[in-house]
Design a protein around this motif. Structure first.
Motif, PDB file in Angstrom:
ATOM      1  N   ARG A  82       0.945  -1.139   0.015  1.00 35.65           N
ATOM      2  CA  ARG A  82      -0.025  -0.069  -0.024  1.00 35.65           C
ATOM      3  C   ARG A  82       1.023   1.296   0.030  1.00 35.65           C
ATOM      4  N   PHE A  83       0.264   2.261  -0.517  1.00 36.85           N
ATOM      5  CA  PHE A  83       1.097   3.575  -0.257  1.00 36.85           C
ATOM      6  C   PHE A  83       0.144   4.628  -0.080  1.00 36.85           C
ATOM      7  N   ALA A  84       0.797   5.916   0.295  1.00 36.46           N
ATOM      8  CA  ALA A  84       0.206   7.291   0.411  1.00 36.46           C
ATOM      9  C   ALA A  84       0.626   8.358   0.219  1.00 36.46           C
ATOM     10  N   LEU A  85      -0.210   9.140  -0.519  1.00 38.25           N
ATOM     11  CA  LEU A  85       0.092  10.447  -0.963  1.00 38.25           C
ATOM     12  C   LEU A  85       0.352  11.466   0.192  1.00 38.25           C
ATOM     13  N   GLY A  86       1.260  12.539   0.152  1.00 38.11           N
ATOM     14  CA  GLY A  86       1.346  13.573   0.810  1.00 38.11           C
ATOM     15  C   GLY A  86       1.515  14.898  -0.075  1.00 38.11           C
ATOM     16  N   VAL A  87       0.990  15.967   0.710  1.00 36.77           N
ATOM     17  CA  VAL A  87       1.180  17.341  -0.151  1.00 36.77           C
ATOM     18  C   VAL A  87       1.534  18.409   0.874  1.00 36.77           C
ATOM     19  N   HIS A  88       2.590  19.124   0.619  1.00 36.39           N
ATOM     20  CA  HIS A  88       2.906  20.305   1.713  1.00 36.39           C
ATOM     21  C   HIS A  88       2.442  21.581   0.712  1.00 36.39           C
ATOM     22  N   LEU A  89       1.504  22.234   1.359  1.00 38.05           N
ATOM     23  CA  LEU A  89       1.281  23.649   0.632  1.00 38.05           C
ATOM     24  C   LEU A  89       1.991  24.750   1.606  1.00 38.05           C
ATOM     25  N   ASP A  90       3.318  25.345   0.890  1.00 37.61           N
ATOM     26  CA  ASP A  90       3.863  25.990   1.703  1.00 37.61           C
ATOM     27  C   ASP A  90       3.700  27.441   0.822  1.00 37.61           C
ATOM     28  N   PRO A  91       3.808  28.660   1.414  1.00 36.49           N
ATOM     29  CA  PRO A  91       3.618  29.930   0.546  1.00 36.49           C
ATOM     30  C   PRO A  91       4.650  29.822  -0.533  1.00 36.49           C
ATOM     31  N   ALA A  92       5.857  29.369  -0.445  1.00 34.56           N
ATOM     32  CA  ALA A  92       6.787  29.377  -1.614  1.00 34.56           C
ATOM     33  C   ALA A  92       6.822  28.309  -2.511  1.00 34.56           C
ATOM     34  N   VAL A  93       6.735  27.130  -1.903  1.00 38.78           N
ATOM     35  CA  VAL A  93       6.736  25.644  -2.728  1.00 38.78           C
ATOM     36  C   VAL A  93       5.669  24.864  -2.295  1.00 38.78           C
ATOM     37  N   VAL A  94       5.035  24.068  -3.289  1.00 36.06           N
ATOM     38  CA  VAL A  94       4.091  22.825  -2.748  1.00 36.06           C
ATOM     39  C   VAL A  94       5.127  21.610  -3.015  1.00 36.06           C
ATOM     40  N   THR A  95       5.062  20.775  -2.169  1.00 38.97           N
ATOM     41  CA  THR A  95       5.794  19.473  -2.323  1.00 38.97           C
ATOM     42  C   THR A  95       5.078  18.263  -2.250  1.00 38.97           C
ATOM     43  N   ALA A 135       2.006   8.907 -11.275  1.00 37.99           N
ATOM     44  CA  ALA A 135       2.262   8.342 -12.614  1.00 37.99           C
ATOM     45  C   ALA A 135       3.907   8.240 -12.614  1.00 37.99           C
ATOM     46  N   ARG A 136       4.756   9.100 -11.919  1.00 38.72           N
ATOM     47  CA  ARG A 136       6.201   9.015 -12.037  1.00 38.72           C
ATOM     48  C   ARG A 136       6.436   7.641 -10.841  1.00 38.72           C
ATOM     49  N   SER A 137       5.703   7.467  -9.974  1.00 39.08           N
ATOM     50  CA  SER A 137       6.069   6.747  -9.007  1.00 39.08           C
ATOM     51  C   SER A 137       5.843   5.186  -9.420  1.00 39.08           C
ATOM     52  N   GLY A 138       4.838   5.074 -10.419  1.00 39.91           N
ATOM     53  CA  GLY A 138       4.648   3.819 -10.924  1.00 39.91           C
ATOM     54  C   GLY A 138       3.804   2.837 -10.035  1.00 39.91           C
ATOM     55  N   VAL A 139       2.975   3.524  -9.174  1.00 44.40           N
ATOM     56  CA  VAL A 139       2.030   2.852  -8.179  1.00 44.40           C
ATOM     57  C   VAL A 139       0.643   2.650  -8.758  1.00 44.40           C
ATOM     58  N   ASP A 140       0.334   1.636  -8.600  1.00 42.24           N
ATOM     59  CA  ASP A 140      -1.113   1.293  -9.077  1.00 42.24           C
ATOM     60  C   ASP A 140      -2.127   2.418  -8.111  1.00 42.24           C
ATOM     61  N   ARG A 141      -2.957   3.134  -8.672  1.00 41.04           N
ATOM     62  CA  ARG A 141      -3.706   3.757  -7.925  1.00 41.04           C
ATOM     63  C   ARG A 141      -4.678   3.177  -7.130  1.00 41.04           C
ATOM     64  N   GLU A 142      -5.015   1.748  -7.276  1.00 39.68           N
ATOM     65  CA  GLU A 142      -5.821   1.161  -6.289  1.00 39.68           C
ATOM     66  C   GLU A 142      -5.188   0.862  -5.214  1.00 39.68           C
TER      67      GLU A 142
END
Length: 400
Positions: A82-95, A135-142
């Motif tokens: 299994r995998f998880a996605l993380g997004v960091h919203l910073d005023p300068a950069v989104v990671t 898509a870059r990770s190659g991880v099945d979205r399921e």
């Protein structure tokens, strides 16, 4: 250590207890060891492990001789199940980061935060970038358990709203959680950035239970873990470290004596412009901050003075945190920390431990997060992992 129960109606809780135990073991466990550490009966363990094997969450990796009798089959976590996605919203950069069950980064990327002051445009860009990093990770979205978002506070975690972060223009009462859930089709969780960083440390370092986390991003935050649990506060907005009042050699031009008004990267860049270290131009803060650090490393005395003063002021704030919370360990991280870690860490540690204002006498350990600059994005993903896979006694409550 959370122990299980043999009551028939709580199989889900037992499953997370056993999975969490196997994950934390490092080298895997036998069913006998699981029984010894959880208090669960052999039939319960057999049934739960069978389900976990069928779901692909654990695998049998061989046998181990442990005393008399037959060798015992070892069970280990399959981190790629299994995998998880993380997004960091910073005023300068989104990671953006994709993590496996161990909390290891499988794929990540950064994009500059749109400066339009239009949250809807940023959400659209974030949704597109999420598709790209998956898509870059190659991880099945399921196999994705969900998406975690780390955002600057204040937030309304219950409603998934970014309330009014002072450094994000136009972001008032933005329903970011629901907007990204609609755009991606994924379950979404929203957390404050510094809290997400603490979650990452706890997930990746199971032996670490009590510490403060000093977060150096576009702003400053201080997160806290006690007994292996994150302290979030009444509304999920604990950790506004920038409001700590500091004393000592303060810069002459400042809004107040609060740390967030004297030692954040944007203000250090402004101080460098005033001192003639940097030219006054409209380049991104992260680029100019890197230039300031490079100037100090090259021996520029004015640049060195600006950064050394910031280190002293941060140390002053850490003394207050140690006195208030009696923590013995402070972990440093965030998007800007790595650039100053070599210069700041030893200085801060020495100043904190030698401070005449420190009430507690135990030594205070300071360290840099092993997760790196993407700790908040990693923490957002770890929040998904923790919510999905960690045992919670609230699941034992009987609903009517």
């Amino acid at each position: 250590m959370r122990r299980g129960t043999n009551l028939p109606a709580v199989g889900g809780f037992n499953q997370t207890v056993i999975l969490d135990l196997i994950r934390r073991s490092g080298g895997g466990l036998s069913r006998v060891e699981i029984a010894e550490q959880t208090g669960l009966s052999a039939p319960t363990i057999s049934n739960v492990c069978r389900r976990l094997l069928e779901d692909g969450l654990i695998v049998e990796t061989g046998k181990r001789i442990q005393g008399p009798g037959k060798p015992r089959v070892i069970l280990e976590l399959d981190p790629k199940s299994r995998f998880a996605l993380g997004v960091h919203l910073d005023p300068a950069v989104v990671t953006y980061a994709v993590l496996d069950l161990h909390g290891d980064v499988v794929s990540h990327m950064r994009r500059r935060t749109p400066s339009s002051g239009r949250p809807a445009k940023t959400v659209t860009a974030m949704a597109s970038a999420i598709d790209e990093v998956v898509a870059r990770s190659g991880v099945d979205r399921e196999r994705l358990l969900g998406l975690g978002i780390a955002a600057p506070g204040p937030i309304d975690a219950a409603r998934g709203i970014v309330v009014d972060p002072p450094l994000l223009e136009g972001w008032q009462n933005v329903p970011l959680r629901d907007a990204l859930a609609d755009a991606t089709g994924l379950p979404v969780l929203l957390e404050k950035d510094v809290t997400a960083a603490v979650v990452a440390e706890l997930w990746r370092n199971s032996e670490r239970e009590d510490f403060a986390f000093f977060y150096l991003g576009t702003g400053i935050g201080v997160g806290l873990a006690l007994g292996g649990e994150v302290l979030r506060g009444a509304t999920g907005n604990a950790g506004e470290g920038g409001t700590l009042v500091v004393s000592g050699d303060l810069p002459p031009k400042r809004r107040s004596d609060m740390l967030g008004h004297v030692a954040t990267p944007p203000l250090l860049v402004a101080q460098a412009i005033d001192a003639g270290v940097l030219a006054d131009r409209a380049d991104p803060v992260d680029e100019m901050f890197a230039e300031l650090v490079a100037a100090a490393e090259a021996g520029d005395t004015a640049a060195t003075a600006i950064l050394d003063r910031a280190a002293r002021l941060i140390a002053s704030s850490i003394v207050s945190i140690v006195n208030l919370l009696d923590v013995a360990e402070v972990v440093f991280g965030g998007p800007y920390w790595d650039r100053v870690a070599d210069r700041f860490l030893a200085t801060i540690g020495e100043l904190v431990n030698s401070s005449a204002h420190r009430v507690t006498r135990h030594p205070v350990t300071v360290s840099t997060s092993s997760i790196g600059a993407d700790v908040a994005a990693a923490g957002a993903a770890c929040l998904v992992l923790d919510t999905s896979l960690s045992p919670r006694t609230s699941s034992l409550l009987i609903s009517t």
